[in-house]
Design a protein around this motif. Structure first.
Motif, PDB file in Angstrom:
ATOM      1  N   VAL A 139     -62.782  67.652  41.016  1.00  0.00           N
ATOM      2  CA  VAL A 139     -62.518  67.636  39.570  1.00  0.00           C
ATOM      3  C   VAL A 139     -63.199  68.819  38.896  1.00  0.00           C
ATOM      4  N   ALA A 140     -64.450  69.100  39.288  1.00  0.00           N
ATOM      5  CA  ALA A 140     -65.166  70.229  38.697  1.00  0.00           C
ATOM      6  C   ALA A 140     -64.465  71.555  39.012  1.00  0.00           C
ATOM      7  N   ALA A 141     -63.968  71.717  40.248  1.00  0.00           N
ATOM      8  CA  ALA A 141     -63.270  72.947  40.619  1.00  0.00           C
ATOM      9  C   ALA A 141     -61.986  73.115  39.816  1.00  0.00           C
ATOM     10  N   GLN A 142     -61.239  72.039  39.641  1.00  0.00           N
ATOM     11  CA  GLN A 142     -59.995  72.129  38.884  1.00  0.00           C
ATOM     12  C   GLN A 142     -60.259  72.396  37.405  1.00  0.00           C
ATOM     13  N   GLN A 143     -61.322  71.816  36.877  1.00  0.00           N
ATOM     14  CA  GLN A 143     -61.659  72.085  35.480  1.00  0.00           C
ATOM     15  C   GLN A 143     -62.101  73.541  35.302  1.00  0.00           C
ATOM     16  N   ALA A 144     -62.817  74.099  36.291  1.00  0.00           N
ATOM     17  CA  ALA A 144     -63.207  75.518  36.226  1.00  0.00           C
ATOM     18  C   ALA A 144     -61.983  76.414  36.264  1.00  0.00           C
ATOM     19  N   ALA A 145     -61.011  76.060  37.106  1.00  0.00           N
ATOM     20  CA  ALA A 145     -59.783  76.858  37.152  1.00  0.00           C
ATOM     21  C   ALA A 145     -59.045  76.789  35.821  1.00  0.00           C
ATOM     22  N   LEU A 146     -59.060  75.639  35.183  1.00  0.00           N
ATOM     23  CA  LEU A 146     -58.416  75.504  33.879  1.00  0.00           C
ATOM     24  C   LEU A 146     -59.144  76.336  32.829  1.00  0.00           C
ATOM     25  N   ALA A 147     -60.476  76.328  32.881  1.00  0.00           N
ATOM     26  CA  ALA A 147     -61.233  77.158  31.937  1.00  0.00           C
ATOM     27  C   ALA A 147     -60.982  78.635  32.189  1.00  0.00           C
ATOM     28  N   ASN A 148     -60.859  79.033  33.455  1.00  0.00           N
ATOM     29  CA  ASN A 148     -60.547  80.423  33.778  1.00  0.00           C
ATOM     30  C   ASN A 148     -59.180  80.818  33.236  1.00  0.00           C
ATOM     31  N   ALA A 234     -50.388  74.625  32.426  1.00  0.00           N
ATOM     32  CA  ALA A 234     -49.869  73.268  32.578  1.00  0.00           C
ATOM     33  C   ALA A 234     -50.071  72.764  34.005  1.00  0.00           C
ATOM     34  N   GLY A 235     -49.833  73.663  34.983  1.00  0.00           N
ATOM     35  CA  GLY A 235     -50.072  73.268  36.365  1.00  0.00           C
ATOM     36  C   GLY A 235     -51.539  73.001  36.636  1.00  0.00           C
ATOM     37  N   LEU A 236     -52.412  73.815  36.047  1.00  0.00           N
ATOM     38  CA  LEU A 236     -53.848  73.593  36.230  1.00  0.00           C
ATOM     39  C   LEU A 236     -54.298  72.294  35.562  1.00  0.00           C
TER      40      LEU A 236
END
Length: 392
Positions: A139-148, A234-236
């Motif tokens: 979850v943390a990795a996906q949230q970081a990708a979304l923030a990026n 949207a995918g992220l």
């Protein structure tokens, strides 16, 4: 003297003397009846009073009525229906784990009383805790990708602003080149400038036009880059939600390592021990709530006058025949044969009519202390008063 032998006389046969009773009876029979003696008469019971006669008749009538009532014969037939095909029922819940693992603790005992939410057993949770930690990291990795992605969008938007400035600069250069071209046309006509200088001015104009088109193309590319980032977000975001769902699943599995009682009740015999390996669906024990009722299976011909609300009485074999009361709560929507897995289908022509059974649910009346001793599965004998209740 003569030698002839003289025969001796034969003795007369003795006649037995009559018995004394005969001797006593002989004179009586021979003696004529005495007119002063009363002739013998037969015995008669004393006459009964009218009250006694009425009492005897009443007892006989009551005895006959009792026999007719006991055998459910007219005039008492149809007032009640009874059956011994009846049992106490309850919501017996089979407890099974949803996860697999080794049992680490069983803090309850056989037939113990439990409350809703009380711990019944625990399963080794080390693997499931690790899965929760893994899901949290995902979850943390996906949230970081979304923030990026959000940062990339801002960077693309700044680049677009720079491209807008490039378009303005190219527009200015084109304006200057266009003015130079107009002056060069006038000068080349009167020979003030050479053809070579005119060609250079014309080339500068064409270069300015190309630079403007390039700046506009770069601006369009920047706009598409921004859109690409927005669409990819949207995918992220979906990936973040998926990671969160995986985390919830892992947390559910972790929570399911603790097996709790679903409701208040009494436990059955415990079928699991510490150290045993169990899988999802393994039957560990059962919880029997205290709420029970009676299911009586009557023949279909007996249910013609039955209705919800009618009084019922039933005796319990396990309690020494003690009698309890209740009311009809509901009737089955179909005969028991309709719920069978394999339904009877006689297609041979040798038909024999079999009385079907209709299940009747009976609610046990409150404030009966002995009702607390009822257990699901007990046999009972039910009698229903069919003279009351609203027919359905």
């Amino acid at each position: 003297m003569s030698d002839e032998k003289v025969d001796a006389p034969k003795p007369e046969p003795e006649i037995p003397a009559p018995a004394p009773e005969a001797q006593a009876a002989a004179p009586a029979s021979a003696t004529p009846a005495d007119p002063q003696v009363d002739p013998p008469s037969s015995w008669r019971p004393p006459d009964k009073s009218p009250t006694a006669v009425i009492a005897i008749v009443a007892v006989a009538v009551l005895a006959i009525l009792a026999i007719l009532y006991a055998w459910n014969l007219p005039p008492f037939s149809g007032w009640s229906e009874e059956t011994d095909n009846a049992y106490v029922r309850g919501r017996v819940t089979i407890i099974s784990p949803q996860v697999s693992g080794y049992v680490t603790r069983v803090p309850v005992q056989d037939f113990a009383e439990v409350k809703a939410g009380q711990i019944l057993a625990t399963i080794d949770d080390r693997i499931y805790r690790a899965r929760v930690a893994q899901a949290e990291a995902n979850v943390a990795a996906q949230q970081a990708a979304l923030a990026n992605s959000a940062q990339a969008q801002r960077s693309r938007e700044v680049a677009t602003d720079s491209q807008n400035a490039g378009i303005a600069n190219a527009q200015a250069q084109l304006t200057k080149a266009d003015a130079d071209m107009r002056r060069a046309r006038a000068l080349v006509a009167d020979g003030s400038i050479s053809t070579r200088e005119f060609d250079q001015t014309r080339a500068a104009l064409l270069a300015a036009q190309a630079a403007l088109q390039q700046a506009r193309a770069s601006r369009a590319i920047g706009t598409q880059d921004v859109r690409t980032v927005v669409v990819g977000r949207a995918g992220l975001e979906a990936a973040v939600e998926s990671a969160k769902a995986q985390l919830r699943l892992a947390q559910i599995d972790l929570d399911n390592t603790i097996i709790r009682a679903p409701a208040d009740g009494q436990l059955s015999e415990i079928g699991v021990r510490v150290g045993a390996y169990v899988t999802a669906g393994t039957q560990l024990l059962s919880v029997v709530p205290h709420h029970v009722w009676v299911i009586a299976n009557f023949k279909e011909a007996q249910t013609g006058n039955m209705a919800i609300g009618q009084r019922a009485r039933f005796s319990v074999d396990a309690l020494g025949g003690v009698e309890l009361t209740g009311r009809i709560e509901n009737l089955s929507p179909a005969a028991g044969s309709e719920f069978a897995v394999l339904k009877a289908d006689n297609a041979t022509g040798n038909f024999v009519k079999v009385a079907q059974r209709i299940a009747v649910r009976i609610k046990i009346d409150d404030k009966q202390p002995v009702a607390a001793r009822l257990r699901p599965g007990m046999s009972v004998e039910v009698r229903i008063d069919t003279s009351g209740g609203s027919k359905r």
